[in-house]
Scaffold this motif. Structure first.
Motif, PDB file in Angstrom:
ATOM      1  N   THR A  29       0.831  -1.199   0.000  1.00 49.21           N
ATOM      2  CA  THR A  29       0.000   0.000   0.000  1.00 49.21           C
ATOM      3  C   THR A  29       0.865   1.248   0.000  1.00 49.21           C
ATOM      4  O   THR A  29       0.612   2.211  -0.709  1.00 49.21           O
ATOM      5  N   LYS A  30       1.922   1.206   0.816  1.00 51.33           N
ATOM      6  CA  LYS A  30       2.823   2.351   0.895  1.00 51.33           C
ATOM      7  C   LYS A  30       3.491   2.596  -0.446  1.00 51.33           C
ATOM      8  O   LYS A  30       3.630   3.729  -0.900  1.00 51.33           O
ATOM      9  N   GLU A  32       2.257   1.730  -3.351  1.00 51.76           N
ATOM     10  CA  GLU A  32       1.227   2.202  -4.267  1.00 51.76           C
ATOM     11  C   GLU A  32       0.915   3.685  -4.046  1.00 51.76           C
ATOM     12  O   GLU A  32       0.505   4.374  -4.958  1.00 51.76           O
ATOM     13  N   ASN A  33       1.099   4.189  -2.815  1.00 49.75           N
ATOM     14  CA  ASN A  33       0.792   5.577  -2.497  1.00 49.75           C
ATOM     15  C   ASN A  33       1.911   6.537  -2.895  1.00 49.75           C
ATOM     16  O   ASN A  33       1.752   7.742  -2.743  1.00 49.75           O
ATOM     17  N   LYS A  34       3.019   6.019  -3.349  1.00 52.02           N
ATOM     18  CA  LYS A  34       4.129   6.878  -3.749  1.00 52.02           C
ATOM     19  C   LYS A  34       3.732   7.681  -4.994  1.00 52.02           C
ATOM     20  O   LYS A  34       3.330   7.122  -6.006  1.00 52.02           O
ATOM     21  N   VAL A  35       3.847   8.995  -4.876  1.00 57.15           N
ATOM     22  CA  VAL A  35       3.478   9.885  -5.981  1.00 57.15           C
ATOM     23  C   VAL A  35       4.641  10.837  -6.248  1.00 57.15           C
ATOM     24  O   VAL A  35       5.205  11.409  -5.312  1.00 57.15           O
ATOM     25  N   THR A  51       5.209   9.996  -0.195  1.00 58.50           N
ATOM     26  CA  THR A  51       5.005   8.580   0.136  1.00 58.50           C
ATOM     27  C   THR A  51       3.849   8.367   1.110  1.00 58.50           C
ATOM     28  O   THR A  51       3.356   7.255   1.231  1.00 58.50           O
ATOM     29  N   THR A  52       3.451   9.421   1.799  1.00 56.78           N
ATOM     30  CA  THR A  52       2.321   9.339   2.732  1.00 56.78           C
ATOM     31  C   THR A  52       1.306  10.405   2.360  1.00 56.78           C
ATOM     32  O   THR A  52       1.664  11.582   2.241  1.00 56.78           O
ATOM     33  N   PRO A  53       0.044  10.050   2.162  1.00 53.35           N
ATOM     34  CA  PRO A  53      -0.967  11.039   1.789  1.00 53.35           C
ATOM     35  C   PRO A  53      -1.044  12.184   2.801  1.00 53.35           C
ATOM     36  O   PRO A  53      -1.063  11.938   4.008  1.00 53.35           O
ATOM     37  N   LYS A 169      -4.423  11.226  -6.539  1.00 55.05           N
ATOM     38  CA  LYS A 169      -3.332  10.294  -6.228  1.00 55.05           C
ATOM     39  C   LYS A 169      -2.551  10.763  -4.999  1.00 55.05           C
ATOM     40  O   LYS A 169      -2.211   9.955  -4.128  1.00 55.05           O
ATOM     41  N   ASN A 172      -4.458  10.094  -1.991  1.00 50.94           N
ATOM     42  CA  ASN A 172      -4.874   8.693  -1.951  1.00 50.94           C
ATOM     43  C   ASN A 172      -6.399   8.531  -2.005  1.00 50.94           C
ATOM     44  O   ASN A 172      -6.984   7.708  -1.308  1.00 50.94           O
TER      45      ASN A 172
END
Length: 324
Positions: A29-30, A32-35, A51-53, A169, A172
């Motif tokens: 999940t972490k 996948e949350n990387k933007v 990396t964290t919303p 994104k 999240n």
């Protein structure tokens, strides 16, 4: 006793496997949350990685504020901004925002900004009032600006949609962003059948402006919105989002309709701005003023956000259907 020991060991083994699966899921999940995106700092391109919303967004312009409200993220806004009235559907949600600013150019002092403990900042932030992008990122604050506002040449409505998707994104909530973009696209597509399409050579000429001691003509995204309403932006050739122009230049290009942005955080009332056009010895000779085709609009109508499609529809009605 052996049976009990066996059961206990089995339980531990199952728990251990379960914990490993949970840890793996969290890691996935972490990941996948990387933007990643590029933040434009004047002429510099600064890479930003999230990396964290974000949970504490400081928003120093009304357009990003309305987008986040439309995404249902009012609980993650610690500083919001408005320029005039919010859309009715977001007013209740905005009440949850602890600190509310008025205006699109508000700049907090650095100490107050850092005391708010944001982890995301959008709008009028610079080294003096907040810190350089690098300084902000060291403090865990992600700098952000809508790309369709200033960062790309000749932005379009599709670029606004891309900004909404990127914000989805970052925070999240990609499904909400996709749903919002789909809603806006559907509204625009549905409106197509009612838009008046003029014949060649009969398109109305439009001037969109902000007034601050002079005429600041708008281009960039405003040009695409005017095009989609089947009009012609008389200052589509500008290299910037807006640029001050002379009354003589306006008369030479002679708009059929003038749309004045009502920036309510400035002291001049909209009536005073409209009166300036009607009494100026040069501007009063434009077709727009002579035919009483001078209108008020909101800043959020022609800057990236959730109001752009409604503005296209309204603009077409004013230009070709004599409706507001």
């Amino acid at each position: 006793m052996k049976k009990q020991l066996f059961l206990a060991l089995t339980a531990v083994a199952v728990l251990s496997c379960s914990e490993k699966k949970d840890a793996a899921a969290k890691a996935d999940t972490k990941q996948e949350n990387k933007v990643e995106y590029i933040y434009k700092d004047a002429d510099r391109d600064v890479p930003v990685v999230i990396t964290t919303p974000p949970q504490r967004a400081a928003l120093f312009n009304p357009y990003t504020t309305e987008i986040l409200l439309a995404l249902g993220l009012e609980d993650r806004i610690i500083i919001g901004s408005t320029e005039g009235e919010l859309l009715p559907e977001y007013r209740e949600a905005y009440e949850k925002v602890p600190q509310k600013l008025k205006g699109h150019g508000f700049r907090m002092n650095k100490e107050a900004f850092l005391l708010a403990k944001p982890d995301f900042a959008a709008g009028n932030i610079n080294e003096e009032t907040a810190g350089s992008p690098e300084e902000l990122m060291k403090l865990g604050i992600a700098p952000y600006n809508l790309r369709s506002l200033d960062d790309i040449q000749n932005p379009t409505l599709d670029d606004v949609y891309d900004d909404i998707i990127l914000l989805g994104k970052i925070f999240n909530v990609p499904d909400r962003a996709e749903a919002l973009v789909t809603k806006l696209k559907n509204k625009y597509n549905e409106a197509q059948k009612d838009l008046v399409v003029p014949k060649d050579g009969e398109k109305k000429k439009v001037l969109i402006l902000s007034y601050k001691g002079g005429v600041a003509a708008f281009s960039a995204l405003a040009t695409d919105l005017v095009n989609k309403a089947h009009g012609i932006n008389i200052y589509a050739d500008l290299d910037k989002r807006f640029e001050f122009v002379t009354p003589e230049s306006v008369l030479e290009r002679n708009p059929d309709a003038i749309f004045i942005i009502d920036i309510q955080s400035r002291p001049e009332p909209i009536e005073e701005k409209i009166n300036f056009f009607k009494t100026n010895p040069v501007l009063k000779n434009t077709n727009a003023v002579r035919n009483n085709q001078v209108y008020k609009i909101d800043l959020e109508d022609v800057t990236p956000g959730v109001r752009n499609v409604d503005f296209i529809i309204r603009l077409n009605k004013i230009l070709y259907q004599n409706k507001q």
